[in-house]
Scaffold this motif. Structure first.
Motif, PDB file in Angstrom:
ATOM      1  N   TYR A   3       0.842  -1.179   0.000  1.00  0.00           N
ATOM      2  CA  TYR A   3       0.000   0.000   0.000  1.00  0.00           C
ATOM      3  C   TYR A   3       0.882   1.235   0.000  1.00  0.00           C
ATOM      4  CZ  TYR A   3      -4.704  -1.812   0.563  1.00  0.00           C
ATOM      5  OH  TYR A   3      -5.911  -2.403   0.340  1.00  0.00           O
ATOM      6  N   THR A   4       0.672   2.111  -0.959  1.00  0.00           N
ATOM      7  CA  THR A   4       1.436   3.353  -1.026  1.00  0.00           C
ATOM      8  C   THR A   4       0.529   4.561  -0.844  1.00  0.00           C
ATOM      9  OG1 THR A   4       1.219   3.377  -3.435  1.00  0.00           O
ATOM     10  CG2 THR A   4       3.219   2.384  -2.520  1.00  0.00           C
ATOM     11  N   CYS A   5      -0.759   4.327  -0.740  1.00  0.00           N
ATOM     12  CA  CYS A   5      -1.696   5.422  -0.525  1.00  0.00           C
ATOM     13  C   CYS A   5      -2.526   5.111   0.716  1.00  0.00           C
ATOM     14  CB  CYS A   5      -2.587   5.630  -1.743  1.00  0.00           C
ATOM     15  SG  CYS A   5      -3.570   4.193  -2.170  1.00  0.00           S
ATOM     16  N   ARG A   6      -3.359   6.041   1.076  1.00  0.00           N
ATOM     17  CA  ARG A   6      -4.175   5.898   2.275  1.00  0.00           C
ATOM     18  C   ARG A   6      -5.046   4.645   2.188  1.00  0.00           C
ATOM     19  NH1 ARG A   6      -8.660   7.047   5.131  1.00  0.00           N
ATOM     20  NH2 ARG A   6      -8.399   8.252   7.017  1.00  0.00           N
ATOM     21  N   MET A   7      -5.026   3.870   3.264  1.00  0.00           N
ATOM     22  CA  MET A   7      -5.834   2.664   3.361  1.00  0.00           C
ATOM     23  C   MET A   7      -7.252   3.062   3.781  1.00  0.00           C
ATOM     24  SD  MET A   7      -4.809  -0.566   5.796  1.00  0.00           S
ATOM     25  CE  MET A   7      -3.249  -0.868   4.989  1.00  0.00           C
ATOM     26  N   ARG A   8      -8.247   2.451   3.202  1.00  0.00           N
ATOM     27  CA  ARG A   8      -9.623   2.734   3.612  1.00  0.00           C
ATOM     28  C   ARG A   8      -9.836   2.282   5.049  1.00  0.00           C
ATOM     29  NH1 ARG A   8     -12.333   0.256  -1.724  1.00  0.00           N
ATOM     30  NH2 ARG A   8     -11.061  -1.410  -0.924  1.00  0.00           N
ATOM     31  N   GLU A   9     -10.696   3.004   5.758  1.00  0.00           N
ATOM     32  CA  GLU A   9     -10.912   2.729   7.179  1.00  0.00           C
ATOM     33  C   GLU A   9     -11.357   1.285   7.446  1.00  0.00           C
ATOM     34  OE1 GLU A   9     -12.632   5.000  11.077  1.00  0.00           O
ATOM     35  OE2 GLU A   9     -13.774   5.219   9.228  1.00  0.00           O
ATOM     36  N   PRO A  10     -12.316   0.726   6.702  1.00  0.00           N
ATOM     37  CA  PRO A  10     -12.687  -0.670   6.971  1.00  0.00           C
ATOM     38  C   PRO A  10     -11.511  -1.634   6.784  1.00  0.00           C
ATOM     39  CG  PRO A  10     -14.391   0.384   5.675  1.00  0.00           C
ATOM     40  CD  PRO A  10     -13.223   1.335   5.705  1.00  0.00           C
ATOM     41  N   PHE A  12      -8.302  -0.939   7.166  1.00  0.00           N
ATOM     42  CA  PHE A  12      -7.434  -0.739   8.322  1.00  0.00           C
ATOM     43  C   PHE A  12      -7.943  -1.524   9.522  1.00  0.00           C
ATOM     44  CE2 PHE A  12      -6.522   1.560  12.260  1.00  0.00           C
ATOM     45  CZ  PHE A  12      -5.145   1.558  12.246  1.00  0.00           C
ATOM     46  N   HIS A  13      -9.240  -1.445   9.788  1.00  0.00           N
ATOM     47  CA  HIS A  13      -9.799  -2.118  10.961  1.00  0.00           C
ATOM     48  C   HIS A  13      -9.825  -3.637  10.789  1.00  0.00           C
ATOM     49  CE1 HIS A  13     -10.635   1.252  13.507  1.00  0.00           C
ATOM     50  NE2 HIS A  13     -11.169   1.902  12.493  1.00  0.00           N
ATOM     51  N   ILE A  14     -10.080  -4.126   9.599  1.00  0.00           N
ATOM     52  CA  ILE A  14     -10.045  -5.576   9.373  1.00  0.00           C
ATOM     53  C   ILE A  14      -8.638  -6.101   9.610  1.00  0.00           C
ATOM     54  CG2 ILE A  14     -10.243  -7.403   7.629  1.00  0.00           C
ATOM     55  CD1 ILE A  14     -12.567  -5.696   6.395  1.00  0.00           C
ATOM     56  N   LEU A  15      -7.638  -5.444   9.041  1.00  0.00           N
ATOM     57  CA  LEU A  15      -6.255  -5.883   9.249  1.00  0.00           C
ATOM     58  C   LEU A  15      -5.871  -5.794  10.722  1.00  0.00           C
ATOM     59  CD1 LEU A  15      -4.406  -4.362   6.154  1.00  0.00           C
ATOM     60  CD2 LEU A  15      -5.388  -6.654   6.419  1.00  0.00           C
ATOM     61  N   THR A  16      -6.309  -4.745  11.397  1.00  0.00           N
ATOM     62  CA  THR A  16      -6.017  -4.602  12.821  1.00  0.00           C
ATOM     63  C   THR A  16      -6.680  -5.713  13.627  1.00  0.00           C
ATOM     64  OG1 THR A  16      -5.804  -2.203  12.575  1.00  0.00           O
ATOM     65  CG2 THR A  16      -6.172  -3.035  14.803  1.00  0.00           C
ATOM     66  N   ALA A  17      -7.908  -6.066  13.266  1.00  0.00           N
ATOM     67  CA  ALA A  17      -8.610  -7.144  13.965  1.00  0.00           C
ATOM     68  C   ALA A  17      -7.871  -8.476  13.830  1.00  0.00           C
ATOM     69  CB  ALA A  17     -10.044  -7.276  13.433  1.00  0.00           C
ATOM     70  N   LEU A  18      -7.169  -8.644  12.721  1.00  0.00           N
ATOM     71  CA  LEU A  18      -6.447  -9.895  12.476  1.00  0.00           C
ATOM     72  C   LEU A  18      -4.995  -9.845  12.948  1.00  0.00           C
ATOM     73  CD1 LEU A  18      -7.839 -10.656   8.910  1.00  0.00           C
ATOM     74  CD2 LEU A  18      -8.483 -11.747  11.080  1.00  0.00           C
ATOM     75  N   ALA A  19      -4.562  -8.722  13.498  1.00  0.00           N
ATOM     76  CA  ALA A  19      -3.150  -8.551  13.863  1.00  0.00           C
ATOM     77  C   ALA A  19      -2.713  -9.451  15.014  1.00  0.00           C
ATOM     78  CB  ALA A  19      -2.860  -7.092  14.202  1.00  0.00           C
ATOM     79  N   ARG A  87       1.595  -1.690   9.307  1.00  0.00           N
ATOM     80  CA  ARG A  87       2.626  -0.853   9.937  1.00  0.00           C
ATOM     81  C   ARG A  87       2.847   0.439   9.137  1.00  0.00           C
ATOM     82  NH1 ARG A  87       4.706  -5.894  10.315  1.00  0.00           N
ATOM     83  NH2 ARG A  87       4.769  -6.751  12.414  1.00  0.00           N
ATOM     84  N   THR A  88       2.859   0.332   7.822  1.00  0.00           N
ATOM     85  CA  THR A  88       3.026   1.509   6.965  1.00  0.00           C
ATOM     86  C   THR A  88       1.879   2.482   7.169  1.00  0.00           C
ATOM     87  OG1 THR A  88       4.275   0.261   5.320  1.00  0.00           O
ATOM     88  CG2 THR A  88       3.193   2.277   4.551  1.00  0.00           C
ATOM     89  N   GLU A  89       0.660   1.965   7.242  1.00  0.00           N
ATOM     90  CA  GLU A  89      -0.510   2.825   7.443  1.00  0.00           C
ATOM     91  C   GLU A  89      -0.486   3.483   8.816  1.00  0.00           C
ATOM     92  OE1 GLU A  89      -4.191   4.718   6.437  1.00  0.00           O
ATOM     93  OE2 GLU A  89      -2.434   4.024   5.371  1.00  0.00           O
ATOM     94  N   ILE A  90      -0.067   2.748   9.835  1.00  0.00           N
ATOM     95  CA  ILE A  90       0.039   3.319  11.180  1.00  0.00           C
ATOM     96  C   ILE A  90       1.039   4.471  11.173  1.00  0.00           C
ATOM     97  CG2 ILE A  90       0.863   2.848  13.531  1.00  0.00           C
ATOM     98  CD1 ILE A  90      -0.295  -0.045  13.110  1.00  0.00           C
ATOM     99  N   ALA A  91       2.177   4.279  10.529  1.00  0.00           N
ATOM    100  CA  ALA A  91       3.197   5.331  10.449  1.00  0.00           C
ATOM    101  C   ALA A  91       2.661   6.552   9.702  1.00  0.00           C
ATOM    102  CB  ALA A  91       4.457   4.799   9.776  1.00  0.00           C
TER     103      ALA A  91
END
Length: 116
Positions: A3-10, A12-19, A87-91
């Motif tokens: 991902y080189t651009c802004r991640m969509r909010e859903p 982001f949350h799906i990936l976070t839920a699976l982290a 991690r890239t999106e968090i940064a």
């Protein structure tokens, strides 16, 4: 895919839920709601379309399947690529927040009123 651009909010949350552990559909929906303090409410159709897309992009993968009460339950897990994207999106989000805070600290910047 990176991902080189802004991640969509859903996303982001799906990936976070699976982290932290593999999860199945309904569990992901519940975890996303918890993580977002109820702001993000995924519908089943939206979630499964997103899971298919994220799997195709290599950000997640199916971990295992089990039958529960006669229904197939598929668990998904964050991939290494998905972890890197998260991690890239968090940064990116952190940098954006820091830039906004710096602007608010400038002399003469109007301070928003805090609701009490």
């Amino acid at each position: 895919m990176i991902y080189t651009c802004r991640m969509r909010e859903p996303t982001f949350h799906i990936l976070t839920a699976l982290a932290d552990q593999p999860r199945y559909g309904y569990d992901i929906i519940q975890e996303v709601s918890t993580l977002s303090n109820g702001r993000v409410s995924l519908q089943a159709g939206t979630l499964y379309a997103a899971l298919d897309r994220l799997t195709d992009e290599g950000l997640i993968h199916a971990d295992r399947e089990e039958v529960v009460r006669g229904r197939l339950r598929r668990y998904y897990q964050l991939s290494d690529t998905g972890g890197a994207a998260l991690r890239t999106e968090i940064a990116r989000m952190r940098a954006d927040a820091e830039a906004a805070e710096a602007r608010l600290r400038r002399p003469g910047t109007a301070r928003p009123q805090v609701a009490s």
